[in-house]
Write an enzyme that holds these catalytic residues in place. Structure first.
Site, short mmCIF file in Angstrom:
data_model
loop_
_atom_site.label_atom_id
_atom_site.label_comp_id
_atom_site.label_asym_id
_atom_site.label_seq_id
_atom_site.Cartn_x
_atom_site.Cartn_y
_atom_site.Cartn_z
N ASP A 114 70.00 44.82 70.14
CA ASP A 114 70.74 45.63 69.17
C ASP A 114 69.88 45.93 67.96
OD1 ASP A 114 73.03 45.91 70.63
OD2 ASP A 114 74.36 45.04 69.12
N ASP A 141 70.89 39.78 73.51
CA ASP A 141 72.04 40.52 73.00
C ASP A 141 71.75 40.97 71.57
OD1 ASP A 141 74.53 41.55 72.61
OD2 ASP A 141 75.62 39.66 72.78
N LYS A 147 63.57 29.64 71.96
CA LYS A 147 63.41 28.69 70.86
C LYS A 147 63.00 27.35 71.47
CE LYS A 147 65.39 28.69 67.09
NZ LYS A 147 64.74 28.91 65.77
N TYR A 169 76.63 32.57 77.64
CA TYR A 169 77.87 33.32 77.85
C TYR A 169 78.56 32.93 79.17
CZ TYR A 169 76.24 36.36 74.07
OH TYR A 169 75.82 36.85 72.87
N ASP A 226 63.64 33.65 66.41
CA ASP A 226 63.88 33.96 64.99
C ASP A 226 62.67 34.68 64.40
OD1 ASP A 226 62.57 31.54 65.44
OD2 ASP A 226 63.27 30.62 63.59
#
Ligand code: NAD
Length: 381
Positions: A269, A265, A208, A157, A241
């Site tokens: 959530d 992020d 990852k 970001y 993942d």
């Protein structure tokens, strides 16, 4: 009434102390739920002798209306001097058309950036009384208590270069850069290890590393730091993942999870929804410790300004209340008092008090209440 008498901030200044708190209620339901926290602050001052020097300022649309910016320089300066910032929420349709640089959310982003709040803590805890509010089966979520730590000031970001252009083939192309330095990884992992020591002593680091260079570096640095300073804590690694799946399959296996900005992020959530309602979830954002060991910190509910219910007395004040409890625990080392607030919330839910957002499933024996009644019930408890 006593409750009305203790609602205004001025009443609290008689309990001045060296704890400096900046209160930024913001927009929409922010000021409504903050009012309920004021009652608890006053109760704590009276019954537990926990006082704060409280300053209050505007942020978001409210600041934009008054100062033409979503956070004034004055408010920013106060935030930098405060021991902690208690934040409500910002935004709303009134300011949707504001210039990008003046959007209400920019006020929050400025605070995060200038206070260098790099570690975002999001607990996901399921209250027994609300097990049915989760979309997962009760046996999967009953007793769930995990903490996700998301790196907040670096990664994709923020990484440069970023932008869009027309490439050599004449196609429009957009790009972002995922970038982490070793110190950025180490400092957020250190927060995770330290927190784990006060919990179940387990950290899961997630990235990852199979497909990303930043993931490889993340895993290396987490492992090195663990060996150097935190080998008493159990450390595991998992690809992000796979973690997304495990959070739905067996979330109770985890204690503290630490991950980068992008994965954090999404995963935070996902984890928060295991608990059922946005109106219940607090968060903390922490910066680096200063010479005295105190970290800059901002506490806020994860929900927004909820324009659909703002001004109607319907908002659930629990997320804001639990954000205040996190502040007691992490900024002021008042763990016992934080426990009291959390227990009061739990008992009020057990007694059947529900704001509208919590009315799901079987509603036999529940008491439907508004913002103020919920706040009063918590203070009473
Ligand atoms: P939201 O979190 O404000 O609301 C989503 C839904 O949850 C709404 O139906 C709302 O009524 C409900 N809800 C949220 N908090 C609740 C509470 N405490 N009690 C009961 N119900 C609650 O998200 P949104 O609707 O996507 O965004 C609304 C505005 O808030 C936008 O302007 C957005 O940019 C802003 N926003 C701000 C923050 C922040 O201040 N940190 C975070 C998210 C969104």
């Amino acid at each position: 009434s006593e409750l009305q008498a203790i609602q205004s901030t001025e009443d609290l200044t008689i309990m001045a102390s060296n704890r400096n708190l900046l209160v930024l209620p913001g927009d929409g339901i922010g000021p409504e739920v903050m009012n309920e926290v004021r009652k608890i602050i006053a109760w704590m001052g009276k019954k537990r002798a926990i006082g704060f020097d409280i300053k209050e300022d505007l942020v978001g649309g409210a600041a934009l209306d008054k100062h033409g910016v979503p956070l004034s320089d004055d408010a920013m300066k106060t935030a930098l001097e405060a021991d902690a910032v208690l934040f409500g929420s910002v935004g709303g349709p009134k300011w949707d058309t504001a210039d990008f640089s003046k959007k209400p959310e920019r006020g929050l982003l400025r605070l995060r950036k200038e206070m260098d709040l790099f570690a975002n803590l999001r607990p996901a805890k399921v209250f027994d009384a609300l097990v049915d509010a989760s979309s997962l089966k009760p046996e999967i979520v009953k007793g769930l208590d995990i903490m996700i730590i998301r790196e907040l000031t670096s990664g994709v970001y923020f990484g440069e270069p970023r932008g869009r252009h027309v490439n050599a083939a004449g196609e429009v192309e957009a790009f972002d850069t995922q970038r982490y330095t070793a110190p950025e990884i180490r400092r957020v992992c250190a927060v995770a290890f330290e927190l784990a020591r006060k919990r179940k002593n387990k950290v899961l680091s997630s990235e990852k590393a199979n497909v990303m260079h930043t993931g490889v570096l993340w895993r290396e640095e987490a492992t090195k730091l663990h060996k150097e300073k935190y080998s008493d804590v159990k450390l595991d690694h998992m690809y992000a993942d796979a973690l997304a799946m495990q959070l739905l399959r067996a979330p109770k296996e985890f204690d503290v999870i630490v991950t980068d900005n992008l994965f954090g992020d999404i995963l935070s959530d996902e984890a928060s929804m295991l608990t059922g309602s946005l109106g219940l979830l607090p968060s903390a954002s922490l910066g680096a410790p200063d010479a005295t060991g105190r970290r800059k910190a901002l506490y806020e509910p994860i929900h927004g300004s909820a324009p659909d219910i703002a001004g109607k007395g319907l908002a659930n004040p629990i997320a804001q209340t639990l954000s205040y409890a996190m502040m007691l625990r992490y900024s002021f080392d008042l763990g016992k008092d934080a426990d009291m607030v959390e227990l009061a919330v739990e008992n009020v839910l057990k007694a059947g008090y529900r704001t509208g957002d919590l009315l799901v499933g079987n509603t036999d024996g529940v008491k439907k209440v508004g913002t103020q009644e919920m706040g009063d019930a918590i203070v009473k408890e």
